[in-house]
Design a protein around this motif. Structure first.
Motif, PDB file in Angstrom:
ATOM      1  N   LEU A 333     -57.294 -58.908 -28.727  1.00  0.00           N
ATOM      2  CA  LEU A 333     -57.978 -59.833 -29.540  1.00  0.00           C
ATOM      3  C   LEU A 333     -58.120 -58.478 -30.593  1.00  0.00           C
ATOM      4  N   ASN A 334     -57.618 -58.571 -31.827  1.00  0.00           N
ATOM      5  CA  ASN A 334     -57.816 -56.943 -32.996  1.00  0.00           C
ATOM      6  C   ASN A 334     -58.092 -57.464 -34.419  1.00  0.00           C
ATOM      7  N   ILE A 335     -58.434 -56.888 -35.036  1.00  0.00           N
ATOM      8  CA  ILE A 335     -58.270 -57.259 -36.382  1.00  0.00           C
ATOM      9  C   ILE A 335     -57.009 -56.475 -36.917  1.00  0.00           C
ATOM     10  N   ALA A 336     -56.493 -55.340 -36.543  1.00  0.00           N
ATOM     11  CA  ALA A 336     -55.123 -55.417 -36.722  1.00  0.00           C
ATOM     12  C   ALA A 336     -53.802 -55.520 -35.843  1.00  0.00           C
ATOM     13  N   ALA A 337     -52.983 -55.987 -36.280  1.00  0.00           N
ATOM     14  CA  ALA A 337     -51.826 -56.574 -35.482  1.00  0.00           C
ATOM     15  C   ALA A 337     -51.531 -55.307 -34.519  1.00  0.00           C
ATOM     16  N   PHE A 338     -51.411 -54.123 -35.210  1.00  0.00           N
ATOM     17  CA  PHE A 338     -50.675 -53.655 -34.413  1.00  0.00           C
ATOM     18  C   PHE A 338     -51.013 -53.180 -33.958  1.00  0.00           C
ATOM     19  N   ASP A 339     -52.197 -53.272 -33.173  1.00  0.00           N
ATOM     20  CA  ASP A 339     -52.948 -52.511 -31.924  1.00  0.00           C
ATOM     21  C   ASP A 339     -52.642 -54.149 -30.546  1.00  0.00           C
ATOM     22  N   ALA A 340     -52.956 -54.945 -32.000  1.00  0.00           N
ATOM     23  CA  ALA A 340     -52.649 -56.186 -30.746  1.00  0.00           C
ATOM     24  C   ALA A 340     -51.842 -56.505 -29.864  1.00  0.00           C
ATOM     25  N   HIS A 341     -50.069 -56.207 -30.596  1.00  0.00           N
ATOM     26  CA  HIS A 341     -49.361 -56.086 -29.426  1.00  0.00           C
ATOM     27  C   HIS A 341     -49.159 -55.298 -28.361  1.00  0.00           C
ATOM     28  N   LYS A 342     -50.127 -54.229 -27.958  1.00  0.00           N
ATOM     29  CA  LYS A 342     -49.647 -53.203 -27.249  1.00  0.00           C
ATOM     30  C   LYS A 342     -49.716 -54.055 -26.363  1.00  0.00           C
ATOM     31  N   LEU A 343     -48.703 -53.305 -25.259  1.00  0.00           N
ATOM     32  CA  LEU A 343     -48.795 -53.328 -23.525  1.00  0.00           C
ATOM     33  C   LEU A 343     -48.262 -55.357 -23.955  1.00  0.00           C
ATOM     34  N   ALA A 344     -47.335 -55.189 -25.075  1.00  0.00           N
ATOM     35  CA  ALA A 344     -46.185 -56.490 -24.478  1.00  0.00           C
ATOM     36  C   ALA A 344     -47.507 -58.390 -24.551  1.00  0.00           C
ATOM     37  N   ALA A 345     -48.426 -58.084 -25.548  1.00  0.00           N
ATOM     38  CA  ALA A 345     -49.830 -58.875 -25.107  1.00  0.00           C
ATOM     39  C   ALA A 345     -49.489 -59.970 -25.922  1.00  0.00           C
ATOM     40  N   VAL A 349     -55.054 -62.491 -33.621  1.00  0.00           N
ATOM     41  CA  VAL A 349     -55.097 -61.156 -34.698  1.00  0.00           C
ATOM     42  C   VAL A 349     -56.450 -61.782 -35.305  1.00  0.00           C
ATOM     43  N   CYS A 350     -58.011 -61.464 -35.104  1.00  0.00           N
ATOM     44  CA  CYS A 350     -58.426 -61.698 -35.732  1.00  0.00           C
ATOM     45  C   CYS A 350     -59.673 -60.994 -35.989  1.00  0.00           C
ATOM     46  N   ASP A 351     -60.726 -60.850 -36.648  1.00  0.00           N
ATOM     47  CA  ASP A 351     -61.535 -60.387 -36.447  1.00  0.00           C
ATOM     48  C   ASP A 351     -62.520 -60.818 -35.061  1.00  0.00           C
ATOM     49  N   ALA A 352     -63.362 -59.350 -34.569  1.00  0.00           N
ATOM     50  CA  ALA A 352     -64.031 -60.072 -32.987  1.00  0.00           C
ATOM     51  C   ALA A 352     -65.110 -60.880 -33.158  1.00  0.00           C
ATOM     52  N   ARG A 353     -65.688 -61.000 -33.563  1.00  0.00           N
ATOM     53  CA  ARG A 353     -66.911 -61.775 -33.518  1.00  0.00           C
ATOM     54  C   ARG A 353     -66.353 -62.800 -33.600  1.00  0.00           C
ATOM     55  N   ALA A 354     -65.632 -63.515 -34.757  1.00  0.00           N
ATOM     56  CA  ALA A 354     -65.202 -64.592 -34.574  1.00  0.00           C
ATOM     57  C   ALA A 354     -64.147 -65.245 -33.835  1.00  0.00           C
ATOM     58  N   GLY A 355     -63.631 -64.105 -33.228  1.00  0.00           N
ATOM     59  CA  GLY A 355     -61.990 -64.161 -31.737  1.00  0.00           C
ATOM     60  C   GLY A 355     -63.206 -64.993 -30.993  1.00  0.00           C
TER      61      GLY A 355
END
Length: 628
Positions: A333-345, A349-355
Motif C-alpha cells: 500500500l503506497n501512494i507512489a506506484a513505483f514503490d507499490a510494485h516492489k517485490l512483485a507485490a 496505490v493510495c494514501d496510507a490513511r485512506a488505504g
C-alpha cells in the motif's frame, strides 16, 4: 483576464510568488514555503539576496530569512523542518554559484531519497554569457550550456534553469506542483543565472494571487482493495511493515485501528518506527539487519507481508534474505506506484490513511489465529528484557556504554520529545532498542544515512515545533563532519540539545570492517603507530571545548549518574546545550544483528581475516532470493 502588471526583478517576483503559496489537507492550510535559508555570494547576493532583504525586513515581512553556515547543512535543516510537518510545509535554500551550489548535492540527494520536499535556488552563470568565463565557472569544451548546477539534475525531482524572466512562470508553478505532490515530492531545483535574477519584467498580477495546493488522499482502487483483502484473509501469518509513509499521511491512528481489529503484528522500518507506540502488544519494533529478534523471526516465517508506505531498502529486507518462507507474497500500500510494485507485490496505490481505513472496514470480523498472536506477544516480552539489560547499568558510577547512554536518555525524555540521528552505530542501537512513545519522537534519516544531518535537522525540527524538546544524537565522527550549525542554533536562540558521544573513531564502520575482513583499517581516531597503522593513543581532541567555543552550554558527564543528571539539566534549559560523554567501548552491551546485510567481501585476499570473511559471505549470500 486582467492586464494589470507589476514590475519586479525575477528574484523579487519569485520571492513574492513563494510567499503566497499554500498547501491544504483535511481542511488545514499551511505556507508551502515558510522561509528561506541562504548564504550569499556574487551569484545571488544582488538578486535573491536583495529580494529577501526587501521581503524579510519590517512589519510587512513576507519571507523569513535564515542564515546558515554551510550549504549542505541548510538543506538538512529544511528537510528536518519538512519531515516534522508531514511534508505539508517546506523551506527554500539559496546559494551562490560554484562551490556553494555543489554543496547542495548531498542534501538534495537526501531529500529526494527520503521523499521530502525542499526548494533549491542556486545561482548560475550569466544567461547572456556577456562575461565568460566567470569566477567559479566550470568550462565544458563541447557543451557550453552545462554548469556545475547540472550535478543537481539526478538528485532533483524537478530541475529547470530559468534563462529568461517569463520562463519563471511555468517553472515556478511546476516546482510547487512537485513539492506539494506526495507521490512526486523531493528536492526541486530552480537554477537562476545571476544576470536573470536582477532583470526586471512586467509580471501579470495573477502570478501573485494566493494559490492553495490541495494535498490529495487518493482512495484505493476497488479491485486492488478486494485483491488485498482476499490475500489478507487467506494468510495464516501476515506481517505489516510500517514505513515512513504512515507518518507523512498521519495514518498512525488508522494503523492502530486495523491492528486492534485484526491482530496483525507490525514491524517498523527506520522511517516508520513510532507508527505504533512501543508498548502496543502488536508492535514488534524494528525489522531487518538492525531489527529485533522477535520481528525478524516473524518476518522469516510470514506468508504475507503488507508493506505500508515503505521503499523496502536492503536494511529492511536484510538484502533479500529475510522473508524466507517459500510461498511468501507481498501486498504493498503506497501512494507512489513505483514503490507499490516492489517485490512483485499486489499493489494498492493510495494514501496510507485512506488505504488502512478501507482495509479495516473490508476486513470486518477477520482476526489472525490466537496461537499466532500469543507467539509474537511472547517474543515481544522476551525482547523487552533484552532492552532492559542493554539500557541498565549495574554500577551508576561506571563509565556508560553507548546503549546505556540511550537508557539514560529514555529515562529523561517526555513522550513528545524528538530524538534525531542519521549515521554511525547509533541507528542500529536505536532501531533495536528505542521505545518510541509518539509518532514524531523517532526521527532517523536512514535513506541516505548522511553524517552531519543531525545538528541542522535539529534546528529545522525546532523551527517547526518551537515548544518541543529536540535531541540531536551524534558520535565524534559525525560531529567532526559538520558542527557549524551550532552557531546558527545559538544565533537564533533555538534550544537544541546535542548529545555528543566520544568513542574515538567510526564505531559502525569499524565493526563492519572487522566483519568483512577489513580489520578496522582506517576507522580509528588515533595517532599513527610505528607500523603505519592508526593504532596509537587516542587523539587529544576536546570536542566539548569545541562545542563550547561555538556558543553552546556544555555539560560533561563521566558516569551513568552524571549523564542522567546532565540530560535532565539540558532538557530544562532554554539554551542550546551539549551533553558530552565518553563511552565504554570495551564492554559490549548492544544486541547483535538479527539478520544479514550484503557488503561484498574480497573474493581473493592474502590476509586470513578476509579469507574467513569471504567464506562466511558465500554462506550468507546463498540465502538471497528474488521475490517474483
Amino acid at each position: 483576464m486582467s492586464t494589470t502588471t507589476r514590475r519586479l526583478t525575477v528574484a523579487q517576483a519569485l520571492v513574492q510568488f513563494l510567499s503566497v503559496q499554500y498547501t491544504e489537507r483535511d481542511g488545514v492550510r499551511r505556507r508551502l514555503i515558510a522561509g528561506t535559508w541562504g548564504i550569499f555570494g556574487h551569484g545571488n547576493v544582488a538578486g535573491i539576496g536583495q529580494a529577501l532583504m526587501e521581503a524579510g525586513i519590517g512589519p510587512g515581512a513576507t519571507m523569513p530569512y535564515h542564515q546558515g553556515r554551510n550549504e549542505q547543512a541548510m538543506v538538512h535543516a529544511a528537510v528536518g523542518y519538512a519531515r516534522q510537518l508531514d511534508r505539508l510545509s517546506a523551506q527554500a535554500v539559496t546559494t551562490s554559484i560554484g562551490p556553494g551550489a555543489t554543496n547542495l548535492v548531498t542534501g538534495a540527494a537526501l531529500a529526494t531519497i527520503n521523499r521530502l520536499p525542499v526548494l533549491l535556488l542556486p545561482g548560475d552563470y550569466f544567461a547572456t554569457r556577456v562575461a565568460d568565463p566567470l569566477l567559479q565557472q566550470l568550462e565544458h569544451p563541447t557543451e557550453a550550456d552545462v554548469s556545475v548546477n547540472d550535478t543537481l539534475r539526478p538528485v532533483s525531482r524537478y530541475f529547470d534553469r530559468v534563462t529568461r524572466p517569463e520562463a519563471l512562470i511555468p517553472s515556478a508553478l511546476n516546482a510547487m506542483r512537485v513539492l506539494a505532490d506526495p507521490a512526486e515530492t523531493g528536492a526541486v531545483t530552480l537554477a537562476l543565472p545571476q544576470d536573470v535574477q536582477a532583470e526586471a519584467y512586467d509580471w501579470p498580477e495573477e502570478f501573485f494571487a494566493e494559490r492553495v495546493w490541495h494535498v490529495r488522499r487518493p482512495a484505493p482502487d476497488p479491485y486492488e482493495l478486494a485483491e488485498a483483502v482476499a490475500a489478507i484473509r487467506a494468510a495464516e501469518r501476515p506481517l505489516i511493515v510500517a514505513g515512513g509513509g504512515i507518518h507523512h499521511s498521519q495514518a498512525e491512528e488508522a494503523l492502530k485501528a486495523l491492528v486492534d481489529a485484526t491482530g496483525i503484528p507490525v514491524a517498523s522500518t527506520q522511517a516508520g518506527k513510532g507508527s505504533l507506540r512501543y508498548d502496543h502488544p502488536a508492535d514488534l519494533g524494528g525489522i531487518g539487519h538492525t531489527g529485533t529478534a522477535v520481528c525478524d523471526e516473524i518476518a522469516r516465517t510470514a506468508d504475507l507481508v503488507i508493506g505500508v508506505g515503505t521503499r523496502y531498502t536492503d536494511f529492511t529486507t536484510a538484502s533479500n534474505t529475510l522473508f524466507q518462507r517459500p510461498e511468501v507474497r507481498f501486498v504493498n500500500l503506497n501512494i507512489a506506484a513505483f514503490d507499490a510494485h516492489k517485490l512483485a507485490a499486489r499493489t494498492v496505490v493510495c494514501d496510507a490513511r485512506a488505504g488502512l481505513t478501507a482495509l479495516t472496514e473490508a476486513l470486518a470480523g477477520h482476526r489472525v489465529n490466537s496461537v499466532y498472536e500469543a507467539e509474537y506477544r511472547t517474543g515481544k516480552e522476551r525482547w523487552e528484557q533484552v532492552v532492559d539489560a542493554a539500557f541498565t547499568a549495574a554500577d551508576e558510577n561506571a563509565v556508560p556504554t553507548q546503549t546505556q547512554v540511550l537508557g539514560a536518555l529514555d529515562a529523561v525524555v517526555g513522550d513528545d520529545d524528538v530524538v534525531i540521528n542519521a549515521a554511525g552505530s547509533l541507528p542500529g542501537d536505536l532501531h533495536k532498542l528505542w521505545r518510541a512513545r509518539s509518532p514524531r519522537q523517532y526521527h532517523l534519516e536512514y535513506g541516505y544515512s548522511c553524517m552531519g544531518y543531525e545538528i541542522p535537522a535539529g534546528i529545522g525540527v525546532q523551527q517547526a515545533a518551537p515548544d518541543t524538546p529536540v535531541w540531536s544524537l551524534v558520535g565524534d565522527g559525525t560531529y567532526l563532519m559538520m558542527p557549524t550549525e551550532i552557531v546558527t542554533a545559538v544565533q537564533e536562540g533555538l534550544p537544541v540539545n546535542l548529545v555528543l558521544i566520544q568513542n574515538h573513531g567510526y564505531a559502525s564502520i569499524g565493526g563492519l570492517s572487522e566483519s568483512v575482513g577489513g580489520e578496522r583499517f582506517g576507522t580509528a581516531y588515533r595517532y599513527r603507530a610505528a607500523d603505519g597503522t592508526f593504532s596509537g593513543a587516542p587523539l587529544p581532541v576536546d570536542l566539548a571545548a569545541n562545542a563550547g567555543s561555538l556558543g553552546m552550554d556544555v555539560l560533561r558527564a563521566k558516569t551513568v549518574r552524571e549523564l542522567r543528571e546532565a540530560l535532565a539539566a539540558a532538557r530544562a534549559s532554554d539554551r542550546p546545550t551539549c551533553v558530552y560523554v565518553e563511552t565504554d567501548t570495551a564492554t559490549p552491551t548492544a544486541p547483535p544483528a538479527e539478520a544479514w546485510w550484503d557488503v561484498p567481501v574480497a573474493e581473493t585476499a592474502s590476509r586470513e581475516a578476509a579469507v574467513q570473511a569471504r567464506e562466511e559471505y558465500d554462506r550468507q549470500v546463498a540465502a538471497q532470493r528474488r521475490h517474483l
